[in-house]
Design a protein around this motif. Structure first.
Motif, PDB file in Angstrom:
ATOM      1  N   TYR A 133      -4.221  -0.504  -7.907  1.00  0.00           N
ATOM      2  CA  TYR A 133      -3.263  -0.271  -6.761  1.00  0.00           C
ATOM      3  C   TYR A 133      -2.677  -1.983  -7.624  1.00  0.00           C
ATOM      4  O   TYR A 133      -1.768  -2.167  -6.561  1.00  0.00           O
ATOM      5  N   ASP A 165      -7.804   0.019  -5.764  1.00  0.00           N
ATOM      6  CA  ASP A 165      -7.574   1.294  -6.455  1.00  0.00           C
ATOM      7  C   ASP A 165      -7.877   2.695  -5.143  1.00  0.00           C
ATOM      8  O   ASP A 165      -8.615   2.314  -4.217  1.00  0.00           O
ATOM      9  N   ASN A 166      -7.758   3.493  -5.311  1.00  0.00           N
ATOM     10  CA  ASN A 166      -8.116   4.986  -4.408  1.00  0.00           C
ATOM     11  C   ASN A 166      -9.409   5.634  -4.656  1.00  0.00           C
ATOM     12  O   ASN A 166     -10.124   6.785  -4.400  1.00  0.00           O
ATOM     13  N   ASN A 167     -10.899   4.501  -5.310  1.00  0.00           N
ATOM     14  CA  ASN A 167     -11.956   5.326  -4.852  1.00  0.00           C
ATOM     15  C   ASN A 167     -12.374   6.635  -5.258  1.00  0.00           C
ATOM     16  O   ASN A 167     -13.174   7.332  -4.338  1.00  0.00           O
ATOM     17  N   ASP A 168     -11.580   6.241  -6.503  1.00  0.00           N
ATOM     18  CA  ASP A 168     -11.989   8.043  -6.835  1.00  0.00           C
ATOM     19  C   ASP A 168     -12.623   8.687  -7.740  1.00  0.00           C
ATOM     20  O   ASP A 168     -11.375   7.672  -8.941  1.00  0.00           O
ATOM     21  N   CYS A 203      -0.512   4.498  -1.189  1.00  0.00           N
ATOM     22  CA  CYS A 203      -1.574   4.904  -0.734  1.00  0.00           C
ATOM     23  C   CYS A 203      -0.941   6.653   0.279  1.00  0.00           C
ATOM     24  O   CYS A 203      -1.126   5.563   1.433  1.00  0.00           O
ATOM     25  N   GLN A 235      -7.073   5.408  -9.597  1.00  0.00           N
ATOM     26  CA  GLN A 235      -5.903   4.592 -10.237  1.00  0.00           C
ATOM     27  C   GLN A 235      -6.030   3.143  -9.676  1.00  0.00           C
ATOM     28  O   GLN A 235      -6.147   2.887  -7.799  1.00  0.00           O
ATOM     29  N   GLN A 265      -5.564  17.026   0.266  1.00  0.00           N
ATOM     30  CA  GLN A 265      -4.509  16.268  -1.102  1.00  0.00           C
ATOM     31  C   GLN A 265      -3.904  17.036  -1.496  1.00  0.00           C
ATOM     32  O   GLN A 265      -3.620  18.610  -1.742  1.00  0.00           O
ATOM     33  N   ASN A 307       0.963  -1.245   0.351  1.00  0.00           N
ATOM     34  CA  ASN A 307      -0.211   0.015  -0.252  1.00  0.00           C
ATOM     35  C   ASN A 307       0.894   1.666  -0.496  1.00  0.00           C
ATOM     36  O   ASN A 307       1.420   1.632   1.188  1.00  0.00           O
ATOM     37  N   ASN A 357      -6.381  -2.586  -0.517  1.00  0.00           N
ATOM     38  CA  ASN A 357      -7.283  -1.141  -0.857  1.00  0.00           C
ATOM     39  C   ASN A 357      -7.303  -1.804  -2.888  1.00  0.00           C
ATOM     40  O   ASN A 357      -6.056  -2.041  -3.101  1.00  0.00           O
TER      41      ASN A 357
END
Length: 502
Positions: free
Chosen positions: A86, A76-79, A16, A84, A464, A14, A74
């Motif tokens: 992972y 992905d970045n859930n955005d 992030c 993105q 961010q 991870n 995760n």
């Protein structure tokens, strides 16, 4: 042929770090479990790595492991605005391991339980552990130590197995307690709780803590596993089971005492819902208060239901040492809450907000925008709730876009509406639900306008970026400690003065 003990390298994949880095709780527990099972274990933490391939290769050369476990927290970045994946990092790491022959790679971590077969095919790893590593990993390592294949062990996947069927997907219109203002009973009997097992890994053994602590990371701690609820978008029930596995209040006290003795006082309970079951949360808080631990812990939980969040529980949390909490409200609109199959109504939100006003605990309210049933009117109801009921000093955080995970009611709904292709692996890459009666451009514009009107309103990217990350380290040196989010409105205003737009 393997010998006993096996040399195991656990890799935290991870990376992030926004808005905050997360200490690798699950990966450290896996390492601790393997160590207690008698194996030789080393840890490779890649959170702050500048070159994950080079750092992993260096660890492989120095340690020469016989088994490599890679933890994926995760998918992905859930955005929805800047998605993105992972698992690309994991695929790169597996390729590095493959340079050394006959070293099996085991995938683990929360993300692996969502799509184990697809992740094995995508990354070319050998095995995936979807059960609790504290019970599954020793069995896998024992088989490898004896030169046996671990295939067939409970909670273990091998490559080329099909993904699990979606037969457990709850209906999109799951029952909703529209008239209930008190605690909502789980939808099925739970039976007696099982013991949770070891709670606290030795973080200092496995990680360099300063990079985490200087960026306002709290130490994670789990008091339970399992979730009996069936929220439309959520994977917790599938990952952890529908029945609770509870740590005893005395074990929770012992874990907090251990962390505080190591000068790790900032502790975050990372249960999927800390106050469900409410009686367990209440018992843990009262036991912590009675223990009078010194140095005093600074506790928080960002996963609390508004249901049952009343004066009794808040008083117990204050006595235990809580310095903040987060309420996962999701929406203040009754139709959206029903579509999400949340076990509470807007009335529960208002009751929780009123109780919080009678206490001094900081609270972050967490909302989802863009889920099933969302309309312009439902967004306005949520913004009206924030303006009327959320204290000006408390941040309200709105995430835009609801990630569609396999095996959830939201996947079924999206397929029924023709918003997803035929069955396949497309959900390994992030896909987000798009409500049919809401214009995404209108939603972004409306939320950005609301943020200018309400200083405590935070959106996905509010904290961010590199400047925000540097501000965290400066705040740490000035004596600020977690949780960060009570200071978020002031930090947001500071960044605005520096020219960083909201």
């Amino acid at each position: 042929m393997y010998r006993s003990p096996v040399k195991v390298l656990i890799v935290n994949a991870n990376r992030c770090t926004q808005p905050l880095p997360v200490l690798p709780y699950g990966a450290c527990l896996a390492a601790e479990t393997a160590l207690r099972a008698g194996h030789e274990v080393q840890f490779c933490d890649l959170t702050f790595s500048r070159s994950i391939e080079e750092d992993l290769l260096a660890a492989l050369v120095a340690f020469e492991p016989e088994v490599v476990g890679v933890s994926l927290r995760n998918l992905d970045n859930n955005d929805s605005a800047r998605p993105q994946m992972y698992c690309d990092d994991v695929r790169r790491l597996v390729r590095v391991v493959r340079r050394r022959p006959a070293v099996p790679v085991i995938l683990g971590g929360a993300a692996v339980g969502i799509l184990p077969a697809a992740l094995l095919r995508y990354t070319a790893a050998d095995y995936a552990v979807t059960a609790d590593a504290r019970t599954a990993l020793p069995a896998v390592l024992a088989a490898l130590s004896d030169g046996r294949s671990p295939a067939g062990l409970p909670g273990l996947w091998t490559r080329n197995e099909p993904d699990p069927p979606a037969s457990a997907i709850p209906p999109a219109s799951a029952p909703h307690a529209r008239e209930s203002h008190g605690p909502v009973e789980p939808p099925e009997p739970l039976g007696p709780p099982e013991p949770l097992g070891p709670l606290v890994p030795d973080f200092r053994r496995w990680c360099r803590l300063r990079p985490y602590l200087s960026r306002m990371a709290a130490v994670p701690l789990q008091t339970k596993r399992g979730c009996p609820f069936a929220c439309t978008y959520c994977t917790y029930g599938a990952l952890e089971g529908r029945s609770y596995t509870l740590a005893s209040p005395s074990d929770v006290v012992a874990a907090v005492r251990t962390l505080c003795a190591q000068r790790l006082r900032d502790i975050e309970f990372v249960d999927n819902v800390f106050n469900a079951p409410r009686d367990h949360a209440l018992a843990c808080c009262r036991a912590l208060a009675a223990a009078a631990i010194r140095p005093r812990p600074r506790l928080q939980s960002l996963d609390m239901s508004p249901t049952g969040l009343d004066d009794e529980l808040l008083t117990a949390m204050e006595g235990a040492g809580f310095v903040g909490l987060g309420v996962t409200a999701e929406s203040a609109d009754p139709d959206v809450l029903a579509a999400l199959a949340k076990p509470f109504t807007p009335d529960a939100l208002r009751l929780a907000a009123a109780a919080l006003r009678r206490h001094r605990l900081p609270c972050m309210w967490i909302f989802l925008a863009g889920g099933p049933g969302e309309t312009e009117r439902s967004i306005e109801r949520t913004l009206e709730f924030i303006a009327r009921h959320v204290r000006a000093s408390d941040p309200a955080y709105i995430t835009v876009g609801v990630r569609i995970y396999p095996g959830t009611g939201l996947e079924r709904l999206a397929r029924e509406e023709g918003r997803l292709a035929a069955e396949g692996e497309e959900l390994l890459a992030p896909a987000f639900y798009e409500p049919p009666h809401l214009d995404p451009a209108w939603l972004r514009d409306r939320l950005q306008f609301a943020q200018r009107q309400m200083p405590n309103l935070l959106l996905d990217d509010s904290l961010q970026g590199p400047l925000a990350q540097r501000s965290l380290r400066v705040a740490y040196r000035l004596g600020f400690r977690p949780p960060l989010w009570p200071h978020a409105p002031r930090l947001r205003r500071f960044l605005n003065l520096l020219g960083v737009p909201p």
